[in-house]
Design an enzyme around this catalytic site. Structure first.
Site, PDB file in Angstrom:
ATOM      1  N   PHE A 114       0.807  -1.208   0.000  1.00  0.00           N
ATOM      2  CA  PHE A 114       0.000   0.000   0.000  1.00  0.00           C
ATOM      3  C   PHE A 114       0.846   1.266   0.000  1.00  0.00           C
ATOM      4  O   PHE A 114       0.373   2.355  -0.294  1.00  0.00           O
ATOM      5  CB  PHE A 114      -0.901   0.023   1.233  1.00  0.00           C
ATOM      6  N   GLY A 115       2.104   1.173   0.398  1.00  0.00           N
ATOM      7  CA  GLY A 115       2.944   2.346   0.578  1.00  0.00           C
ATOM      8  C   GLY A 115       3.634   2.282   1.927  1.00  0.00           C
ATOM      9  O   GLY A 115       3.912   1.199   2.440  1.00  0.00           O
ATOM     10  N   SER A 116       3.889   3.436   2.520  1.00  0.00           N
ATOM     11  CA  SER A 116       4.583   3.497   3.807  1.00  0.00           C
ATOM     12  C   SER A 116       3.830   4.409   4.762  1.00  0.00           C
ATOM     13  O   SER A 116       3.190   5.374   4.341  1.00  0.00           O
ATOM     14  CB  SER A 116       6.013   4.016   3.619  1.00  0.00           C
ATOM     15  N   ASP A 127     -11.144  -5.667   3.517  1.00  0.00           N
ATOM     16  CA  ASP A 127      -9.873  -6.209   4.016  1.00  0.00           C
ATOM     17  C   ASP A 127      -9.870  -6.233   5.544  1.00  0.00           C
ATOM     18  O   ASP A 127      -8.903  -5.815   6.183  1.00  0.00           O
ATOM     19  CB  ASP A 127      -8.696  -5.399   3.483  1.00  0.00           C
TER      20      ASP A 127
END
Length: 310
Positions: free
Chosen positions: A41-43, A167
């Site tokens: 998803f990214g950081s 999710d």
């Protein structure tokens, strides 16, 4: 990989928080600190708001990782779907009240051509449920019941706003280790709620139902209930019930821990192979196991010796 597409999100009657283009606008308002975690998803980084020192979490997402986009009133360009969903759940300066069980978006920024920065509240004394279970082991049924009830109430709020999370899992639930309150996080896999079939899924495979594994399609509500069954099993047994696709499609969890018959009954009901046989969220809340009493705040504070990770 899914085709990039624009997903319209209904956000009528909301006061939309507009992005302040450019990193200089972000840096005038927030300071970014240490890395908290990263993934597909990214950081996510720790940080604080300069005006009042409020601690925040900052999610950094590269444009090339964004799969779904949404049109928002007041915005010329499409924005990441996650921002639109969070806005409609009470994020930013919108007029929609939020829910105590859902993480709140405080702000967002677009760095043109590069990335988006989403600023969230950062609850203190919290760690995600995955770490909570890892450090503590299988939870007492009373505590698992309390957590599950809060998750369901948060999910119901999402559905009332026309949003499905897609999710739900232990890593996407924050636990306040002092009070036992929870917050659902990470709407990066979320979507608008609809009655028809979904043919895309960006959630976690080991929490996905047989119909997705076999046919790559599903309805939102049975998918959600299946993931809640996996979550409940995870809490009371200390690990998820299925690791392999072949086990998911069998839909027959084995119980290696001694748990009550009512708890086992609820898990098996949620993990029914046939989506139509799974209970509704309201039926879960009315299940005999859910109607039993749970621990109070004091009990959790007395038992918890866990050092918060956030």
């Amino acid at each position: 990989m899914l085709d990039k597409r624009i997903v319209d999100v209904r956000l009528d009657q909301l006061e939309i928080l507009k992005a302040k283009n450019g990193k200089e606008h972000f840096e005038k308002q927030y300071t970014m600190g240490n890395l908290l975690g990263s993934g597909g998803f990214g950081s996510v980084y720790s940080g604080h708001r300069i005006s009042d020192g409020q601690k925040v979490a900052i999610k950094q997402i590269s444009r090339d990782r964004i799969q779904q986009w949404s049109k928002m009133p007041g915005e010329v360009n499409p924005v990441p779907n996650e921002i639109a969903l969070l806005q409609s759940l009470g994020g930013g300066s919108g007029s929609v009240p939020g829910h105590r069980g859902i993480i709140r978006m405080l702000d967002w920024f677009e760095i043109p051509g590069q990335e988006y920065l989403i600023v969230f509240e950062k609850p203190q004394h919290c760690q995600d449920l995955f770490d909570f279970i890892t450090e503590r082991g299988a939870l007492d049924e009373s505590l698992a019941r309390r957590f599950l009830k809060q998750v369901i109430e948060a999910v119901q709020f999402c559905h009332s706003k026309g949003i499905v999370h897609r999710d739900i899992k232990d890593e996407n639930i924050l636990v306040d280790t002092r009070t036992g309150d929870i917050k659902v996080i990470d709407f990066g896999s979320g979507a608008t709620l609809k009655d028809s079939m979904y043919t895309d899924f960006e959630g976690t495979r080991v929490y996905s139902p047989p119909e997705w594994i076999l046919y790559h399609k599903y309805h939102a509500l049975p998918l959600t209930v299946w993931s809640l069954g996996v979550l409940l099993y995870d809490m009371v047994c200390g690990d998820i019930p299925f690791e392999q696709d072949t086990d998911i499609v069998k839909a027959k969890p084995s119980f290696n821990k001694r748990i009550s018959n009512d708890c086992r009954s609820l898990i098996c009901s949620c993990l029914s192979y046939n989506p139509g046989d799974r209970p509704s969220l309201e039926q879960i809340l009315q299940h005999p196991w859910m109607m039993e009493s749970s621990v109070d705040n004091g009990d959790l504070q007395e038992e918890s010796k866990i050092k918060p990770s956030l």
